[in-house]
Design a protein around this motif. Structure first.
Motif, PDB file in Angstrom:
ATOM      1  N   UNK A 333       0.045  23.272  29.513  1.00 58.41           N
ATOM      2  CA  UNK A 333      -0.730  23.418  28.270  1.00 58.41           C
ATOM      3  C   UNK A 333      -0.858  22.076  27.550  1.00 58.41           C
ATOM      4  N   UNK A 334       0.243  21.295  27.576  1.00 59.23           N
ATOM      5  CA  UNK A 334       0.190  20.039  26.845  1.00 59.23           C
ATOM      6  C   UNK A 334       0.831  18.901  27.637  1.00 59.23           C
ATOM      7  N   UNK A 335       0.971  19.095  28.929  1.00 62.20           N
ATOM      8  CA  UNK A 335       1.510  18.012  29.746  1.00 62.20           C
ATOM      9  C   UNK A 335       0.853  18.039  31.115  1.00 62.20           C
ATOM     10  N   UNK A 336       1.085  16.986  31.882  1.00 61.57           N
ATOM     11  CA  UNK A 336       0.464  16.848  33.183  1.00 61.57           C
ATOM     12  C   UNK A 336       1.490  16.257  34.134  1.00 61.57           C
ATOM     13  N   UNK A 337       2.171  17.122  34.903  1.00 62.65           N
ATOM     14  CA  UNK A 337       3.212  16.663  35.799  1.00 62.65           C
ATOM     15  C   UNK A 337       2.601  16.250  37.132  1.00 62.65           C
ATOM     16  N   UNK A 338       2.659  14.980  37.442  1.00 56.65           N
ATOM     17  CA  UNK A 338       2.132  14.493  38.705  1.00 56.65           C
ATOM     18  C   UNK A 338       3.237  14.510  39.751  1.00 56.65           C
ATOM     19  N   UNK A 339       2.914  15.092  40.901  1.00 57.69           N
ATOM     20  CA  UNK A 339       3.931  15.246  41.938  1.00 57.69           C
ATOM     21  C   UNK A 339       4.504  13.908  42.369  1.00 57.69           C
ATOM     22  N   UNK A 340       3.638  12.864  42.446  1.00 54.22           N
ATOM     23  CA  UNK A 340       4.149  11.580  42.910  1.00 54.22           C
ATOM     24  C   UNK A 340       5.172  10.974  41.967  1.00 54.22           C
ATOM     25  N   UNK A 341       5.171  11.408  40.713  1.00 51.51           N
ATOM     26  CA  UNK A 341       6.177  10.913  39.771  1.00 51.51           C
ATOM     27  C   UNK A 341       7.569  11.442  40.095  1.00 51.51           C
TER      28      UNK A 341
END
Length: 671
Positions: A333-341
């Motif tokens: 909703x308010x974040x964007x978790x990138x798998x490569x991180x």
């Protein structure tokens, strides 16, 4: 610069060596014997007879010390009778005990000549005599604290850990007859330090007096010495000690840092070292600078290469048509978790786990082994290495990575990262220092660490974690393998639910799924899941009910030992039998009798039986369970008969995980 640094290190080594060489005891400023003598002397009219009787008592005790760690003796008539006893610490051998008491016999007569009451403490034993009968009488007067001269960096936190550990060991020593008034335990304090503690009472005391003696000893030692790395309390009726090294396994504080002493050099050798280091200083600086530049350049190149490889592999893990995932990251909703991180390369995990050494293996799970690792920054991790024959393929792996990264709850084990490299698939979790609940709950020597309040805290934590998965997370998740070994404990014994490898995602408001693949653990599986492949949130409720009854009774459901002649195949059946007889209090863990209210215990048993009812419809939801646990005024309905047999299962100890059937699963869909 190298020359200066090297000289400094040599000076430090010389200082350490000279310091440790002067210490007779590396932990304490003075060394045994310690003694307390009465101020009064024997009456002159009876001195001869009393001294003769004392000599007989001491000789008798010394002879007994070759065969027993505790003994008492008396000699003489009423007017001149002498009483004596000794206690050796339980971890030493009989020969060591005999030598210690022989030394104590010599010391007590030398340090307390002609006294009416005396006690002497040696390193691993204590000896006491008196002209009056003191057998079976608690005496906490004149307690003597001794503390390590080195201070701890976090005294208040250390005090709390020491207090909890000693209190738990006190219950074990005092109220568990199998421990014979003695208990030891170890508890992690920091990543590098472990607390080792020991308590022991003289065997002439009652359980209540032993408990009272050790409680007074704990209060005394913590009021004066909580800032110290270690301490011991010398009492007439009991003894306690704690250190940051395993003293009861033969370790000493000096042995922990034995490398310091081994580094001592002769003056001539040090001089040659300084000359050689000075001669090659410029060369070493050049080598270091060149090497640093080389590895920095290589790291940059590897990072760029790794990013390309990760992007390629992330496209391959999972079938987009089946999982509904179209991107390489999960949008919140308010974040964007990138798998490569969260990607950790295999090389890093190889180093962290010492190439997945067997010595680092923490356990064998349903989808592969779990290893302890330490990252370059010192952070401890747990690495789950998925078996190559496991049916947890790309889609399931993607599910676990992308969804668990979004699950944030204090009672769930946190996923820190993952790795995909060829056939290797690995998950990296936070490390739990106190292992799993079953390792403590079902260990007769460690179970006492879990007092009633800690067990209730664990129960409530498990409930909150499962409730989050069922109702509060963004996607409804059913664990399907909730059991004691899948509940891990942190430094403060707070529970965290682990192993979401068998968690499945529910589409929308769908409440029940059928699967041809039956995985789980005998004794925890709901009957409808084991026999028909039907699983729902009520399946986890059943598993929780089993776990609840295990936690408050301290007994396993499977492999249950029958008692009182009752015919019962497992703990659930026995609990049901006693409940119907009105004897459910017989189930209470003996270690909890002084800290647990009978009414509260019966309420928890009642809730457990409601959760394990055979018909899933009759079982409460986890939200209802939360209300039941918190609301003492709520009237509980009568439970129906629990399920006693469990159909076909996949045994948790079976290492053949390649023959399971396929899984039917819905597409992912948010609530």
């Amino acid at each position: 610069m190298v020359h200066i640094i090297s000289v400094t290190k040599v000076i430090q080594l010389i200082f350490i060596y000279s310091l440790t060489a002067t210490l007779h005891d590396p932990a304490f400023g003075d060394s045994p014997p310690y003694n307390t003598c009465s101020s009064s002397a024997a009456d002159s009219g009876h001195a001869g007879a009393i001294y003769s009787n004392l000599k007989k008592v001491l000789i008798s005790l010394a002879l007994n010390a070759s065969a027993a760690k505790f003994s008492d003796a008396s000699s003489g008539n009423d007017s001149d009778r002498v009483y004596g006893l000794y206690m050796c610490l339980n971890y030493i051998s009989n020969d060591t005990c005999n030598n210690c008491i022989t030394t104590a016999t010599q010391d007590i007569t030398k340090l307390c000549p002609n006294k009416t009451d005396a006690i002497v403490w040696e390193e691993v034993c204590q000896l006491r005599y008196a002209y009056g009968n003191f057998f079976g009488q608690l005496d906490v007067s004149g307690n003597i604290p001794k503390y390590n001269r080195k201070n701890i960096s976090e005294p208040e936190r250390y005090r709390s850990v020491v207090n909890n550990t000693l209190n738990n060991l006190t219950k074990l020593a005092a109220f568990d007859p199998s421990n014979e008034m003695y208990a030891t335990g170890e508890v992690p304090f920091t990543n590098s330090d472990t607390l080792y503690a020991l308590v022991q009472c003289t065997k002439d005391l009652s359980a209540d007096d032993c408990d009272a003696c050790l409680n007074k000893a704990i209060a005394d030692i913590l009021s004066c010495c909580y800032f110290s790395r270690g301490a011991r309390l010398l009492s007439r009726s009991c003894y306690l000690r704690y250190e940051l090294y395993a003293f009861y396994n033969g370790d000493t504080e000096a042995s922990v840092s034995v490398g310091n002493q081994a580094s001592g050099k002769s003056n001539q050798r040090r001089m040659w070292m300084i000359i050689i280091l000075a001669a090659v200083a410029a060369f070493l600086l050049l080598v270091v600078a060149s090497t640093g530049y080389f590895f920095a350049a290589k790291k940059v190149a590897r990072k760029r290469k790794g990013m390309v490889r990760k992007q390629i592999q992330l496209h391959k893990i999972g079938d987009a048509s089946k999982t509904g995932l179209r991107y390489q990251h999960v949008r919140g909703r308010d974040d964007d978790l990138k798998a490569q991180d969260f990607y950790i390369d295999l090389e890093t995990l190889d180093v962290a786990t010492s190439n997945f050494s067997d010595s680092n293996m923490l356990g064998q799970g349903g989808f592969g082994p779990v290893y302890k690792g330490v990252l370059s920054d010192g952070k401890e991790i747990a690495v789950k290495r998925l078996s190559s024959c496991s049916e947890q393929g790309n889609a399931e792996f993607t599910n676990e990575v992308l969804l668990i990264l979004k699950l944030q709850h204090k009672n769930l084990v946190k996923l820190l990262g993952f790795c995909v490299d060829g056939d290797e698939k690995l998950l990296v979790y936070e490390f739990m220092p106190n292992s799993s609940l079953d390792a403590i709950l079902f260990d007769p020597r460690k179970r006492g660490l879990l007092c009633w309040s800690k067990r209730i805290n664990i129960v409530n934590g498990i409930v909150k974690g499962i409730l989050y998965l069922h109702e509060d997370s963004r996607l409804r998740i059913i664990h399907r393998d909730l059991k004691a070994s899948n509940v891990l404990l942190d430094y403060d014994m707070n529970p965290k639910i682990s192993d979401f490898g068998m968690a499945r995602i529910f589409a929308g408001s769908e409440g029940e799924v059928n699967t041809a693949r039956i995985v789980g653990t005998y004794g925890y599986m709901a009957p409808e899941y084991a026999m028909e492949g039907l699983y729902s949130i009520k399946s986890d409720v059943f598993s929780f009910g089993v776990l609840l009854i295990e936690i408050i009774t301290g007994r396993r459901n499977t492999g249950f030992n029958q008692s009182r002649g009752a015919t019962a195949p497992n703990l659930l059946a026995y609990a049901w039998h006693l409940w119907n007889e009105g004897n459910a209090l017989d189930l209470i863990d003996p270690l909890l009798t002084d800290t647990c209210s009978p009414d509260e215990f019966l309420r928890y048993i009642h809730i457990g039986l409601l959760c394990v009812q055979e018909d899933a419809f009759d079982r409460p939801t986890m939200s209802s369970v939360v209300v039941m646990l918190q609301g003492e005024t709520i009237t509980l309905c009568q439970p129906q008969k629990p399920a006693f047999s469990f159909g076909r299962v996949t045994d948790d100890d079976d290492n053949n995980y390649c023959s399971v059937n396929g899984l039917t699963i819905s597409d992912l869909s948010p609530r």
